[in-house]
Motif scaffolding. Sequence first.
Motif, PDB file in Angstrom:
ATOM      1  N   HIS A 187     -58.256 -11.353  81.443  1.00 23.58           N
ATOM      2  CA  HIS A 187     -58.177 -12.740  81.004  1.00 23.58           C
ATOM      3  C   HIS A 187     -59.379 -13.045  80.113  1.00 23.58           C
ATOM      4  O   HIS A 187     -60.518 -12.860  80.523  1.00 23.58           O
ATOM      5  CB  HIS A 187     -58.158 -13.694  82.201  1.00 23.58           C
ATOM      6  CG  HIS A 187     -56.999 -13.471  83.131  1.00 23.58           C
ATOM      7  ND1 HIS A 187     -55.747 -13.939  82.862  1.00 23.58           N
ATOM      8  CD2 HIS A 187     -56.921 -12.812  84.311  1.00 23.58           C
ATOM      9  CE1 HIS A 187     -54.926 -13.587  83.858  1.00 23.58           C
ATOM     10  NE2 HIS A 187     -55.623 -12.894  84.742  1.00 23.58           N
ATOM     11  N   ALA A 241     -60.767 -15.124  73.319  1.00 25.73           N
ATOM     12  CA  ALA A 241     -59.586 -15.948  73.592  1.00 25.73           C
ATOM     13  C   ALA A 241     -58.768 -16.158  72.328  1.00 25.73           C
ATOM     14  O   ALA A 241     -57.533 -16.171  72.358  1.00 25.73           O
ATOM     15  CB  ALA A 241     -60.004 -17.292  74.188  1.00 25.73           C
ATOM     16  N   GLN A 269     -59.645 -21.628  82.368  1.00 24.04           N
ATOM     17  CA  GLN A 269     -58.566 -21.215  83.266  1.00 24.04           C
ATOM     18  C   GLN A 269     -58.671 -19.726  83.574  1.00 24.04           C
ATOM     19  O   GLN A 269     -58.522 -19.302  84.730  1.00 24.04           O
ATOM     20  CB  GLN A 269     -57.207 -21.528  82.631  1.00 24.04           C
ATOM     21  CG  GLN A 269     -56.026 -21.182  83.530  1.00 24.04           C
ATOM     22  CD  GLN A 269     -54.697 -21.531  82.882  1.00 24.04           C
ATOM     23  OE1 GLN A 269     -54.651 -22.179  81.840  1.00 24.04           O
ATOM     24  NE2 GLN A 269     -53.611 -21.093  83.485  1.00 24.04           N
ATOM     25  N   ASN A 270     -58.950 -18.936  82.549  1.00 22.20           N
ATOM     26  CA  ASN A 270     -59.061 -17.495  82.741  1.00 22.20           C
ATOM     27  C   ASN A 270     -60.280 -17.121  83.579  1.00 22.20           C
ATOM     28  O   ASN A 270     -60.251 -16.156  84.356  1.00 22.20           O
ATOM     29  CB  ASN A 270     -59.135 -16.784  81.390  1.00 22.20           C
ATOM     30  CG  ASN A 270     -57.800 -16.793  80.669  1.00 22.20           C
ATOM     31  OD1 ASN A 270     -56.779 -17.128  81.268  1.00 22.20           O
ATOM     32  ND2 ASN A 270     -57.801 -16.448  79.404  1.00 22.20           N
ATOM     33  N   GLU A 299     -59.449 -17.283  87.099  1.00 19.44           N
ATOM     34  CA  GLU A 299     -58.669 -16.118  87.521  1.00 19.44           C
ATOM     35  C   GLU A 299     -59.586 -14.922  87.759  1.00 19.44           C
ATOM     36  O   GLU A 299     -59.416 -14.165  88.715  1.00 19.44           O
ATOM     37  CB  GLU A 299     -57.625 -15.770  86.455  1.00 19.44           C
ATOM     38  CG  GLU A 299     -56.520 -16.813  86.298  1.00 19.44           C
ATOM     39  CD  GLU A 299     -55.718 -16.990  87.582  1.00 19.44           C
ATOM     40  OE1 GLU A 299     -55.420 -15.974  88.241  1.00 19.44           O
ATOM     41  OE2 GLU A 299     -55.415 -18.143  87.924  1.00 19.44           O
ATOM     42  N   ARG A 300     -60.573 -14.753  86.882  1.00 20.93           N
ATOM     43  CA  ARG A 300     -61.513 -13.647  87.063  1.00 20.93           C
ATOM     44  C   ARG A 300     -62.352 -13.835  88.325  1.00 20.93           C
ATOM     45  O   ARG A 300     -62.677 -12.876  89.021  1.00 20.93           O
ATOM     46  CB  ARG A 300     -62.423 -13.516  85.841  1.00 20.93           C
ATOM     47  CG  ARG A 300     -61.731 -12.934  84.621  1.00 20.93           C
ATOM     48  CD  ARG A 300     -62.722 -12.376  83.630  1.00 20.93           C
ATOM     49  NE  ARG A 300     -62.037 -11.785  82.476  1.00 20.93           N
ATOM     50  CZ  ARG A 300     -62.606 -10.960  81.613  1.00 20.93           C
ATOM     51  NH1 ARG A 300     -63.865 -10.636  81.766  1.00 20.93           N
ATOM     52  NH2 ARG A 300     -61.923 -10.464  80.606  1.00 20.93           N
TER      53      ARG A 300
END
Length: 444
Positions: A159, A166, A306-307, A310-311
């Motif tokens: 991500h 990005a 957002q990523n 997740e990480r």
Amino acid sequence: MAATVHYKTAPVEVRERLSFTDEKMLAEGMAALKEKKSILENVILSTCNRTEVYAVVDQIHTARYYIKEFLAEFFGQDLESIAPYIRFHENEEAVRHLMKVTCGLDSMVLGETQILGQVRTSFFIAQKAGATGIIFNRLFKDAITLAKKAHTRTEIGKHAVSVSYAAVELGKKVLGGLQEKKVLVIGAGKMGELTVENLYSNGAKHITIVNRTYEKAKELAEKFSGKARPAEELADCLTDADIVISSTGSEEYILTKPMIEPIVKEKEGPLFMVDIAVPRDIDPEIGGLPSVHLYDIDDLEDVVNQNLEERKKAAGIISGWIDEGTEQFYQWIQTLGVVPLIAALREKALKIQEQTMESIVRKIPDLTERERKVISKHTKSIINQMLRDPIQQIKELAGRPDADQALYYFRKIFNLEDMAPGEDDGEQREMEAGRTKQKQAVQG
């Protein structure tokens, strides 16, 4: 022990002074450190964000001084000027630190994968230089294996968590890959360079760079097999582009709607545009044109945030694996002191079995070869079964605070003091070395 100088503890001007710039320099450094007092094994890791010395030592406080002295001498620095920037991790914390570093959990960009290759390279150089031994050969292999597991079984590195990355990931998603796309990067500053690097590493083959200073664009293009064009040819570059990423320091829009509108009308496919400049380079009205996909830095930061979450979730899972890996490594360390004892016990038991077989053969000389093999096999089986529990128990006792006493009584109970002098001395030295590394050495 792990002695670290990295982006969290030292400014770039200090890190530059303590950087091993190539593999030859790393090998020379490890060979030199190996000769220092108290250093039994070592591996040096050096990247743009960190220089770290991992060492197995026999005395912690002595080793701290000699590692700092080594860094000062090797780089021609005053020891007092660099000492405040060096942090030390010891024992289990050093093992845990290495595993975090290798998995990318201690990186500036959480979960980045490049560090794994750098750790692997440093370890191989250390092995070739003869700087590692039984402890680091096991530890670094464990850390590398764990990092591979982290990157294959979680999405820690999947991500995008930087704006430039990005932008590239978004382009891949919208356009279905970069290999055949023509990419135009406007601006050759730090952000532009990161963008080009990410484009290149993700398979982009047709990269054009436009910058106000042509020489700077040319210098960046040459690094990544791209093309440089002067700012005056920007309009022509836009005609061919499938992707436009802009990151200049301009105070005004570089790309306006009147400039882009006729180009869009002539294009057959979509035009993907990313504005990562502040103030913006691309007039937001361009986003309303047909077939134009326009994103600005706020759009990308939403993706990044957002990523990053997740990480962080993946990092939590990996941290649990690191705790398990650290515990397993220390369980292995604890067995080092008992290995010579177990070997001595097995050797003594086999000698008894051999003597017993010789006695049986003398008393029953008419045994066939097959009968001798059957008897030998079963007597060895009896020995192995009898030894299984004592060996398991001594392995477990080796992990207790009173391990030295347990090993002493184990030797006494099985009368292992009567080994041949040469064997006893050698095995005693090996056992003491194992116990010393277990109790005093600092792994990292």
